[in-house]
Design an enzyme around this catalytic site. Structure first.
Site, PDB file in Angstrom:
ATOM      1  N   ASP A  16       0.835  -1.211   0.000  1.00  0.00           N
ATOM      2  CA  ASP A  16       0.000   0.000   0.000  1.00  0.00           C
ATOM      3  C   ASP A  16       0.866   1.255   0.000  1.00  0.00           C
ATOM      4  O   ASP A  16       1.962   1.260   0.564  1.00  0.00           O
ATOM      5  CB  ASP A  16      -0.908  -0.027   1.242  1.00  0.00           C
ATOM      6  CG  ASP A  16      -2.070   0.948   1.110  1.00  0.00           C
ATOM      7  OD1 ASP A  16      -2.317   1.459  -0.008  1.00  0.00           O
ATOM      8  OD2 ASP A  16      -2.734   1.210   2.129  1.00  0.00           O
ATOM      9  N   HIS A  33       2.615   3.471  -9.012  1.00  0.00           N
ATOM     10  CA  HIS A  33       2.515   2.033  -9.296  1.00  0.00           C
ATOM     11  C   HIS A  33       3.766   1.563 -10.051  1.00  0.00           C
ATOM     12  O   HIS A  33       4.282   0.480  -9.814  1.00  0.00           O
ATOM     13  CB  HIS A  33       1.268   1.737 -10.125  1.00  0.00           C
ATOM     14  CG  HIS A  33      -0.014   2.081  -9.405  1.00  0.00           C
ATOM     15  ND1 HIS A  33      -0.232   1.757  -8.088  1.00  0.00           N
ATOM     16  CD2 HIS A  33      -1.143   2.731  -9.810  1.00  0.00           C
ATOM     17  CE1 HIS A  33      -1.433   2.183  -7.720  1.00  0.00           C
ATOM     18  NE2 HIS A  33      -2.003   2.780  -8.740  1.00  0.00           N
ATOM     19  N   LEU A 127      11.735 -20.120  -5.255  1.00  0.00           N
ATOM     20  CA  LEU A 127      10.659 -19.344  -4.619  1.00  0.00           C
ATOM     21  C   LEU A 127       9.358 -19.476  -5.405  1.00  0.00           C
ATOM     22  O   LEU A 127       9.351 -19.364  -6.630  1.00  0.00           O
ATOM     23  CB  LEU A 127      11.061 -17.859  -4.581  1.00  0.00           C
ATOM     24  CG  LEU A 127      10.007 -16.906  -4.000  1.00  0.00           C
ATOM     25  CD1 LEU A 127       9.978 -16.987  -2.479  1.00  0.00           C
ATOM     26  CD2 LEU A 127      10.270 -15.467  -4.425  1.00  0.00           C
TER      27      LEU A 127
HETATM   28  C1  FPP Z   1      -1.876   0.208  -3.456  1.00  0.00           C
HETATM   29  O1  FPP Z   1      -1.423   1.532  -3.390  1.00  0.00           O
HETATM   30  C2  FPP Z   1      -1.279  -0.446  -4.615  1.00  0.00           C
HETATM   31  C3  FPP Z   1      -1.979  -0.978  -5.671  1.00  0.00           C
HETATM   32  C4  FPP Z   1      -3.448  -0.996  -5.765  1.00  0.00           C
HETATM   33  C5  FPP Z   1      -1.276  -1.580  -6.813  1.00  0.00           C
HETATM   34  C6  FPP Z   1      -0.092  -2.406  -6.440  1.00  0.00           C
HETATM   35  C7  FPP Z   1       0.613  -2.806  -7.655  1.00  0.00           C
HETATM   36  C8  FPP Z   1       1.958  -2.802  -7.799  1.00  0.00           C
HETATM   37  C9  FPP Z   1       2.909  -2.427  -6.728  1.00  0.00           C
HETATM   38  C10 FPP Z   1       2.532  -3.271  -9.056  1.00  0.00           C
HETATM   39  C11 FPP Z   1       2.793  -4.733  -8.887  1.00  0.00           C
HETATM   40  C12 FPP Z   1       3.148  -5.340 -10.165  1.00  0.00           C
HETATM   41  C13 FPP Z   1       3.369  -6.670 -10.333  1.00  0.00           C
HETATM   42  C14 FPP Z   1       3.747  -7.173 -11.672  1.00  0.00           C
HETATM   43  C15 FPP Z   1       3.220  -7.645  -9.237  1.00  0.00           C
HETATM   44  P1  FPP Z   1      -2.502   2.693  -3.470  1.00  0.00           P
HETATM   45  O2  FPP Z   1      -2.662   3.071  -4.914  1.00  0.00           O
HETATM   46  O3  FPP Z   1      -3.750   2.267  -2.781  1.00  0.00           O
HETATM   47  O4  FPP Z   1      -1.776   3.832  -2.676  1.00  0.00           O
HETATM   48  P2  FPP Z   1      -2.463   4.969  -1.765  1.00  0.00           P
HETATM   49  O5  FPP Z   1      -3.067   4.249  -0.586  1.00  0.00           O
HETATM   50  O6  FPP Z   1      -1.301   5.814  -1.375  1.00  0.00           O
HETATM   51  O7  FPP Z   1      -3.468   5.664  -2.617  1.00  0.00           O
END
Ligand code: FPP
Length: 244
Positions: A16, A33, A127
């Protein structure tokens, strides 16, 4: 650092804070992201190095479909791009990649990329990396219940034979031990409909770090926390000590 015997076999992560990371830098959310993918790459490497056997990452929840269409489109595009770019490296490092979630909700391009990455890495013995996309803990329990109900209707199973083990074996992580440790970054302290059934006995570790800033040191902090826990599974502390 935690000793080998105290390394969790299975670590689950709620990544997050990407949006806030981007906003703090005056960037659009999708740039957060994008930086999050770099943190994923890093953590997969560190987890394998520390001897973790299973890593499950929450990349897109059932509820994330409620986000603005443009953000969803960019995220799905990012998954395809990251997968295509990283699959060779994952394969070289003996990682077995699998996806969990409601595949019928995903578009063809992403589905094909997922299927190709799973097929390519299927016989790897290192893994095991599970990426949860369009996943929700409630969705998982519902789909498991439906599959058991179908078996009862087909006469293959008695309703009274449905127990913990039968339900667990119909869940998305059926052939994988439950997570020992859940890490959540970004400052919130909740499960957010992640692996509701499988997290029953997981140790929970929360940190304020936003996901793109999560690094090896933070991962080691989580492992250190885990190594200090006494896992009782409903027993008393004295019972646990008597068998150890
Ligand atoms: C939450 O942060 C994150 C997500 C909804 C997306 C997570 C995806 C990635 C890290 C990319 C992963 C890629 C692969 C290939 C596994 P948020 O957007 O809710 O952040 P905020 O709470 O600050 O708004």
């Amino acid at each position: 650092m935690a000793s080998d015997s105290n390394i969790p076999k299975h670590v689950a992560v709620i990544m997050d804070g990407n949006g806030r990371w981007a906003r703090k830098r005056g960037m659009p959310r999708h740039m957060g992201h994008r930086s999050g993918v770099a943190a994923v790459r890093n953590i997969v490497e560190v987890a394998a190095k520390r001897g973790v056997n299973y890593l499950t990452l929450f990349a897109f929840s059932s509820e994330n479909w409620n986000r603005p269409r443009e953000e969803i489109r960019k995220l799905m595009g990012l998954f395809v791009e990251a997968l295509q770019r990283e699959v060779d490296d994952l394969h070289r490092n003996n990682v077995r990649l699998e996806f969990i979630g409601a595949r019928t909700q995903l578009r063809g391009g992403l589905l094909d990329t997922i299927a190709a990455a799973e097929a390519r890495t299927r016989s790897n013995s290192g893994l095991r990396l599970q990426v949860a996309v369009a996943y929700g803990g409630r969705w998982d329990i519902v789909q498991a219940t439906q599959s058991l109900a179908r078996r009862v209707a087909a006469g293959e199973l008695e309703a009274d034979d449905i127990d913990d083990a039968a339900l667990a074996s119909s869940l998305a992580l059926a052939r994988i031990p439950d997570p020992d440790l859940l890490i959540r970054t970004g400052g919130e302290q909740r499960i957010s409909n992640f692996l509701l059934w499988n997290l029953a006995y997981a140790e929970l570790w929360f940190c304020d770090t936003l996901w793109p800033d999560f690094d090896e040191q933070q991962f080691d902090n989580a492992l250190e926390f885990y190594a200090q826990r006494e896992r009782r599974y409903g027993h008393t502390g004295e019972q646990v000590e008597a068998v150890s």
